[in-house]
Design an enzyme around this catalytic site. Structure first.
Site, mmCIF file in Angstrom:
data_model
loop_
_atom_site.group_PDB
_atom_site.id
_atom_site.type_symbol
_atom_site.label_atom_id
_atom_site.label_comp_id
_atom_site.label_asym_id
_atom_site.label_seq_id
_atom_site.Cartn_x
_atom_site.Cartn_y
_atom_site.Cartn_z
ATOM 1 N N LYS A 113 0.817 -1.210 0.000
ATOM 2 C CA LYS A 113 0.000 0.000 0.000
ATOM 3 C C LYS A 113 0.860 1.273 0.000
ATOM 4 C CE LYS A 113 -4.056 -2.171 0.827
ATOM 5 N NZ LYS A 113 -3.679 -3.582 0.951
HETATM 6 C C1 LIG Z 1 -4.334 -4.674 0.538
HETATM 7 C C2 LIG Z 1 -3.587 -5.941 0.458
HETATM 8 C C3 LIG Z 1 -3.933 -6.925 -0.479
HETATM 9 C C4 LIG Z 1 -5.117 -6.779 -1.403
HETATM 10 O O1 LIG Z 1 -4.923 -5.776 -2.371
HETATM 11 P P1 LIG Z 1 -6.177 -5.166 -3.134
HETATM 12 O O2 LIG Z 1 -5.634 -4.050 -3.938
HETATM 13 O O3 LIG Z 1 -7.123 -4.706 -2.062
HETATM 14 O O4 LIG Z 1 -6.755 -6.253 -3.958
HETATM 15 C C5 LIG Z 1 -3.162 -8.064 -0.530
HETATM 16 N N1 LIG Z 1 -2.119 -8.251 0.308
HETATM 17 C C6 LIG Z 1 -1.763 -7.326 1.216
HETATM 18 C C7 LIG Z 1 -0.625 -7.612 2.110
HETATM 19 C C8 LIG Z 1 -2.472 -6.143 1.318
HETATM 20 O O5 LIG Z 1 -2.112 -5.226 2.225
#
Ligand SMILES: *Cc1c(COP(=O)(O)O)cnc(C)c1O
Length: 499
Positions: A113
Site C-alpha cells: 500500500k
Molecule cells: C491490501 C492488500 C492486499 C489486497 O490488495 P487489493 O488491492 O485490495 O486487492 C493483498 N495483500 C496485502 C498484504 C495487502 O495489504
C-alpha cells in the site's frame, strides 16, 4: 483526457479533482474516459531508468493537468530514501527461470500500500493548491489492516489534512494493530470498530454520499476525501510497477522483446490487480492476470460463474488484508468491459446494494475470462505453500503472497502453462510472524509469548532480512486508546474529532 463516473458517463472531471473528490457524487468510481496506450518502444525505453523516472513516464499520461514540475516533485518526495530503503523501490527476485517475485513491501510500513500512499498525499496537496482550496481535507480510511498504517504514514503532519482510520478490532494481526496504535503525527486518529472491513468500507462510502453530513462538515471548513483504493490516486501509481517489473526483466535479458508474462496478484479490494489490467490494456505484454483469493473466495466464484454473490459467510483468515467480500474495484473493470455502458453498470451495482448479488451478461463474462484466471487457497494450503517455498528456494513468503503462489501452482497444473510468471509480493513476512512461524515450525509454536518474540525467533532461524520499519516497532509506545466504536457511531466520531 478526463475522468468520468462508472455510473454516469456524462460526468467529467479533471484528474486533480478526481483525486480530491475520491468518489463520484453519484456513488460511482472515477475512471479515465480514454484508453491510454504505451508503445513497445516506450516500454523498452524504460530500461536503464530509475523507478522515479519510470513513474513519470507512466503517470504523466494519467495526470495531464499536473505540470512537469508538480509531478516530478510528487514522485521525488514519495520514492526517495529513507521512505523506501531499497534503491530499486520495487526490486524483483528470481526464484527459478520462470518464477519471479516482485517485492512491493520496501516502503515505510512493510506492505504494498505504501507505493500508492506515499505519493497520494503529494498529489492531493498539489490538487488543493491548483484549486486554491483553503479547506481542511479529512481523509476517512477503512482498513483491512495495511491501508490504515500506510495512509497514516503518508499523511502524517501534512498541513491542511487530517486522517481518520477505522480498523476491524478483531480482524488484524497484532503487528498491524501495534503499527497503527503507535502512529505519531498531530493530525491522525485511529479507531477500532465492532465489525469487519466490509462494514467499515460501506459506512465510509455512505458518509461520502450523505449530503447533510457533508454540509455539516463544510460548516466546519472540512471536506471529506478518501485514501482507499476507490480513489484513482491509489490506483494509478500501482500501474507503474507492472511496467517497471517488465523493464527489469528485459534489462536482465530474461525476456525477449514483446514476450508475454503472467502476473499473479493476491487480491482483496481488486485494486492491485486492476492496475495490472490497466497496464495490459495500455499495451504491456501480459498473458494472464491471475487473481488469487483466500477462503473469502467470492472473486473466484465470480470469475468462474459470472455471478457476484455476497450472500455467503465471512471468514477471518491469516491473510487479513484479503478478508473482503465486496471488492469495490470490480466496478471499474465492469465499466471498461462494457465500453462504458454506465446504465448497465449502475444496474448491477444496485443489485449488489439491494440484494447483495448481480449477474453479468454472457458477453461481459467472455471478455472477463480472456484476461483473467481466478482461484483461491485454503488456510492449510497457504501454510504448506509457505513451508514448501522456504524449503525449495529459501525464500520467505507472507501469507498473502503465499496465497498467490498456491494459485499460480494450481493454474500451472490445470493449464500446463509454464509462461514466465511474476508474483506480486504484497507484504513482508515479518508483518505476520506468528502465522509464518507456525507454517515453518508447527511443533515449536507454543514457546513464544507474543508476536514480537516470534518475529525475532523467525529472523534468527531463517536469516531473512527484516525491513527497518518492523525491526524497531516493538520499542514504540502506543499513542491511541479510543474505545472500540460501533459502526453506527463512526460518523459521530468524525464530528467529535473536529470540535
Ligand atoms: C491490501 C492488500 C492486499 C489486497 O490488495 P487489493 O488491492 O485490495 O486487492 C493483498 N495483500 C496485502 C498484504 C495487502 O495489504
Amino acid at each position: 483526457m478526463h475522468y468520468t463516473s462508472t455510473r454516469d458517463n456524462r460526468i467529467q472531471v479533471m484528474s486533480h479533482n478526481a483525486i480530491l473528490e475520491g468518489l463520484s457524487k453519484d456513488g460511482g468510481l472515477f475512471v479515465p474516459d480514454k484508453l491510454i496506450s504505451v508503445s513497445f518502444n516506450e516500454i523498452q525505453a524504460l530500461m536503464g531508468l530509475s523507478y522515479q523516472e519510470r513513474a513519470f513516464q507512466i503517470l504523466h499520461k494519467y495526470f495531464p493537468d499536473y505540470t512537469h514540475e508538480e509531478l516530478t516533485s510528487c514522485i521525488r518526495s514519495a520514492y526517495a530514501r529513507p521512505s523506501f530503503a531499497h534503491p530499486k523501490v520495487t526490486p524483483i527476485q528470481s526464484l527459478s527461470e520462470n518464477l519471479y517475485i516482485l517485492e512491493l513491501w520496501h516502503g515505510p510500513t512493510g506492505a504494498f500500500k505504501d507505493i500508492a500512499l506515499q505519493i497520494l498525499p503529494h498529489l492531493l496537496v498539489a490538487a488543493k493548491r491548483k484549486n486554491k482550496s483553503t479547506h481542511q481535507t479529512l481523509i476517512l480510511v477503512a482498513t483491512s489492516g495495511d491501508t490504515g498504517k500506510a495512509a497514516l504514514e503518508g499523511f502524517k503532519d501534512i498541513p491542511g489534512i487530517r486522517v481518520m482510520v477505522y480498523y476491524p478490532q478483531k480482524g488484524i494481526s497484532k503487528i498491524q494493530e501495534h503499527q497503527m496504535l503507535s502512529q505519531e503525527g498531530g493530525n491522525v486518529s485511529v479507531v477500532g470498530i465492532d465489525g469487519n472491513f466490509d462494514h467499515a468500507q460501506k459506512e465510509v462510502k455512505r458518509m461520502f454520499s450523505d449530503a447533510l453530513f457533508n454540509e455539516a462538515l463544510m460548516q466546519k471548513g472540512t471536506i471529506l476525501s478518501s485514501a482507499n483504493s476507490i480513489n484513482w490516486g491509489r490506483l494509478a501509481p500501482q500501474i507503474v510497477y507492472y511496467f517497471s517489473a517488465y523493464a527489469d526483466l528485459l534489462e536482465k535479458g530474461v525476456l525477449q522483446n514483446g514476450e508475454k508474462i503472467n502476473f499473479v496478484v493476491p487480491t482483496g479490494n481488486f485494486g492491485n490487480i486492476l492496475a495490472g489490467y490497466y497496464a495490459k490494456k495500455m499495451g504491456l505484454p501480459i498473458q494472464k492476470l491471475i487473481c488469487a483469493s483466500n477462503q473469502n473466495n467470492i472473486l473466484t466464484d465470480f470469475f468462474q460463474t459470472g455471478t457476484y454473490n455476497q450472500n455467503r459467510p465471512f471468514y477471518v483468515t491469516t491473510s487479513p488484508s484479503m478478508d473482503i467480500l465486496r471488492s469495490s474495484n470490480v466496478e471499474r473493470l465492469l465499466y471498461h468491459l462494457n465500453q462504458s455502458n454506465t446504465p448497465l453498470v449502475s444496474q448491477w451495482m444496485k443489485g449488489l446494494e439491494t440484494q447483495n448479488v448481480y449477474h453479468i451478461d454472457e458477453k461481459t463474462f467472455e471478455h472477463l475470462k480472456r484476461d483473467f484466471y481466478a482461484n483461491f487457497a485454503t488456510q492449510i494450503q497457504t501454510q504448506s505453500t509457505i513451508a514448501k517455498t522456504h524449503q525449495l528456494y529459501h525464500y520467505l513468503l507472507d501469507p498473502h503472497t503465499a496465497v498467490a503462489m498456491h494459485v499460480l501452482n494450481t493454474y500451472r497444473e490445470e493449464y500446463g502453462d509454464s509462461t514466465k510468471s511474476v508474483i506480486l509480493s504484497t507484504a513482508s513476512p515479518y508483518k505476520f510472524p506468528s502465522s509464518v512461524f507456525a507454517s515453518l515450525y508447527p511443533q515449536d509454536l507454543t514457546s513464544f509469548q507474543n508476536e514480537f518474540s516470534t518475529l525475532d525467533e523467525l529472523h534468527k532461524r531463517t536469516q531473512f532480512p527484516i525491513p527497518p520499519c518492523l525491526a524497531h516497532l516493538k520499542d514504540k509506545p502506543p499513542l491511541h486508546n479510543q474505545p472500540p466504536c460501533a459502526i453506527s457511531n463512526m460518523s459521530d466520531i468524525v464530528f467529535r474529532s473536529l470540535s
